[in-house]
Design a protein around this motif. Sequence first.
Motif, PDB file in Angstrom:
ATOM      1  N   ASP A  48       0.817  -1.204   0.000  1.00  0.00           N
ATOM      2  CA  ASP A  48       0.000   0.000   0.000  1.00  0.00           C
ATOM      3  C   ASP A  48       0.857   1.264   0.000  1.00  0.00           C
ATOM      4  O   ASP A  48       0.370   2.351   0.290  1.00  0.00           O
ATOM      5  N   GLU A  49       2.145   1.136  -0.348  1.00  0.00           N
ATOM      6  CA  GLU A  49       3.037   2.284  -0.284  1.00  0.00           C
ATOM      7  C   GLU A  49       4.094   2.195  -1.379  1.00  0.00           C
ATOM      8  O   GLU A  49       4.316   1.145  -1.972  1.00  0.00           O
ATOM      9  N   GLY A  50       4.726   3.334  -1.609  1.00  0.00           N
ATOM     10  CA  GLY A  50       5.902   3.390  -2.471  1.00  0.00           C
ATOM     11  C   GLY A  50       7.041   3.930  -1.639  1.00  0.00           C
ATOM     12  O   GLY A  50       6.899   4.944  -0.960  1.00  0.00           O
ATOM     13  N   ARG A  51       8.170   3.252  -1.686  1.00  0.00           N
ATOM     14  CA  ARG A  51       9.284   3.609  -0.805  1.00  0.00           C
ATOM     15  C   ARG A  51      10.531   3.838  -1.651  1.00  0.00           C
ATOM     16  O   ARG A  51      10.777   3.118  -2.616  1.00  0.00           O
ATOM     17  N   ALA A  52      11.301   4.854  -1.287  1.00  0.00           N
ATOM     18  CA  ALA A  52      12.589   5.103  -1.935  1.00  0.00           C
ATOM     19  C   ALA A  52      13.601   5.451  -0.853  1.00  0.00           C
ATOM     20  O   ALA A  52      13.306   6.241   0.052  1.00  0.00           O
ATOM     21  N   VAL A  53      14.776   4.837  -0.954  1.00  0.00           N
ATOM     22  CA  VAL A  53      15.832   5.041   0.045  1.00  0.00           C
ATOM     23  C   VAL A  53      17.099   5.469  -0.679  1.00  0.00           C
ATOM     24  O   VAL A  53      17.496   4.850  -1.667  1.00  0.00           O
ATOM     25  N   LEU A  54      17.717   6.526  -0.190  1.00  0.00           N
ATOM     26  CA  LEU A  54      19.005   6.979  -0.698  1.00  0.00           C
ATOM     27  C   LEU A  54      20.010   6.866   0.433  1.00  0.00           C
ATOM     28  O   LEU A  54      19.826   7.473   1.488  1.00  0.00           O
ATOM     29  N   LYS A  55      21.039   6.059   0.215  1.00  0.00           N
ATOM     30  CA  LYS A  55      22.060   5.881   1.245  1.00  0.00           C
ATOM     31  C   LYS A  55      23.329   6.614   0.844  1.00  0.00           C
ATOM     32  O   LYS A  55      23.616   6.761  -0.342  1.00  0.00           O
ATOM     33  N   TYR A  56      24.059   7.054   1.826  1.00  0.00           N
ATOM     34  CA  TYR A  56      25.351   7.716   1.662  1.00  0.00           C
ATOM     35  C   TYR A  56      25.252   8.993   0.835  1.00  0.00           C
ATOM     36  O   TYR A  56      26.142   9.287   0.034  1.00  0.00           O
ATOM     37  N   ALA A  57      24.185   9.765   1.022  1.00  0.00           N
ATOM     38  CA  ALA A  57      24.061  11.054   0.341  1.00  0.00           C
ATOM     39  C   ALA A  57      25.074  12.012   0.962  1.00  0.00           C
ATOM     40  O   ALA A  57      25.182  12.115   2.182  1.00  0.00           O
ATOM     41  N   ARG A  58      25.814  12.734   0.124  1.00  0.00           N
ATOM     42  CA  ARG A  58      26.869  13.598   0.626  1.00  0.00           C
ATOM     43  C   ARG A  58      26.305  14.951   1.064  1.00  0.00           C
ATOM     44  O   ARG A  58      26.654  16.002   0.534  1.00  0.00           O
ATOM     45  N   ILE A  59      25.404  14.904   2.035  1.00  0.00           N
ATOM     46  CA  ILE A  59      24.848  16.112   2.637  1.00  0.00           C
ATOM     47  C   ILE A  59      24.476  15.756   4.071  1.00  0.00           C
ATOM     48  O   ILE A  59      24.084  14.624   4.356  1.00  0.00           O
ATOM     49  N   SER A  60      24.631  16.703   4.947  1.00  0.00           N
ATOM     50  CA  SER A  60      24.368  16.462   6.356  1.00  0.00           C
ATOM     51  C   SER A  60      22.881  16.190   6.590  1.00  0.00           C
ATOM     52  O   SER A  60      22.015  16.792   5.952  1.00  0.00           O
ATOM     53  N   SER A  61      22.582  15.284   7.514  1.00  0.00           N
ATOM     54  CA  SER A  61      21.186  14.960   7.786  1.00  0.00           C
ATOM     55  C   SER A  61      20.455  16.149   8.416  1.00  0.00           C
ATOM     56  O   SER A  61      19.243  16.285   8.258  1.00  0.00           O
ATOM     57  N   ARG A  62      21.175  17.029   9.089  1.00  0.00           N
ATOM     58  CA  ARG A  62      20.550  18.247   9.651  1.00  0.00           C
ATOM     59  C   ARG A  62      19.983  19.119   8.540  1.00  0.00           C
ATOM     60  O   ARG A  62      18.881  19.681   8.665  1.00  0.00           O
ATOM     61  N   LYS A  63      20.732  19.259   7.467  1.00  0.00           N
ATOM     62  CA  LYS A  63      20.284  20.094   6.348  1.00  0.00           C
ATOM     63  C   LYS A  63      19.111  19.453   5.612  1.00  0.00           C
ATOM     64  O   LYS A  63      18.213  20.144   5.129  1.00  0.00           O
ATOM     65  N   VAL A  64      19.115  18.125   5.532  1.00  0.00           N
ATOM     66  CA  VAL A  64      18.031  17.421   4.842  1.00  0.00           C
ATOM     67  C   VAL A  64      16.740  17.506   5.647  1.00  0.00           C
ATOM     68  O   VAL A  64      15.658  17.687   5.092  1.00  0.00           O
ATOM     69  N   LYS A  65      16.836  17.388   6.975  1.00  0.00           N
ATOM     70  CA  LYS A  65      15.643  17.394   7.829  1.00  0.00           C
ATOM     71  C   LYS A  65      14.874  18.699   7.734  1.00  0.00           C
ATOM     72  O   LYS A  65      13.638  18.711   7.856  1.00  0.00           O
ATOM     73  N   ILE A  66      15.567  19.803   7.496  1.00  0.00           N
ATOM     74  CA  ILE A  66      14.887  21.099   7.349  1.00  0.00           C
ATOM     75  C   ILE A  66      13.919  21.054   6.168  1.00  0.00           C
ATOM     76  O   ILE A  66      12.769  21.490   6.260  1.00  0.00           O
ATOM     77  N   VAL A  67      14.354  20.495   5.044  1.00  0.00           N
ATOM     78  CA  VAL A  67      13.513  20.427   3.847  1.00  0.00           C
ATOM     79  C   VAL A  67      12.458  19.337   4.000  1.00  0.00           C
ATOM     80  O   VAL A  67      11.324  19.490   3.539  1.00  0.00           O
ATOM     81  N   LEU A  68      12.805  18.232   4.666  1.00  0.00           N
ATOM     82  CA  LEU A  68      11.833  17.153   4.857  1.00  0.00           C
ATOM     83  C   LEU A  68      10.626  17.618   5.666  1.00  0.00           C
ATOM     84  O   LEU A  68       9.498  17.207   5.397  1.00  0.00           O
TER      85      LEU A  68
END
Length: 158
Positions: A48-68
């Motif tokens: 019942d879902e679509g999932r996508a995972v990106l591993k080892y992205a060269r960006i800090s998780s703090r910066k990603v969480k702001i946009v998420l």
Amino acid sequence: MEKKVLSKEELLKNKDQILAEQNAKHTKSNKPTLLTKKERKVLGIGKDEGRAVLKYARISSRKVKIVLDLIKNKGIDEAYAILKFTPKAASEVLYKLLKSAEANAVNNNSLNHDNLYIAEAFATQGPTLKRIMPRAQGRAFRIQKRTSHITLVVKERE
């Protein structure tokens, strides 16, 4: 302490019991019981879902969480618009990841594009690349290049 591997017929026969165990939380750790990939496929968990995972992205998780946080629980078209016009480095990476999650939902699980929304979105810290920056008088300062693991899950609204 090995787990017994069940055949497809046994899995389908005990489907209700296995799903009840999966939904019931473990008493000590509050984690659901783990199922193998084969068991999840036979029981239809995750269809019942679509999932996508990106591993080892060269960006800090703090910066990603702001946009998420901007796109969580939004419709898929609204999320595309937000990502397209957000002036952050993470928005380009998340745009591609959202396209992948949408394609997985529509093509693999036959979900309707118009009813999709972002159900889960999180970024966890990946390994840190440690580098050296030479400084004055023979010193060396450490530079930490952080990576992250990003997961997007899209589901259909009822």
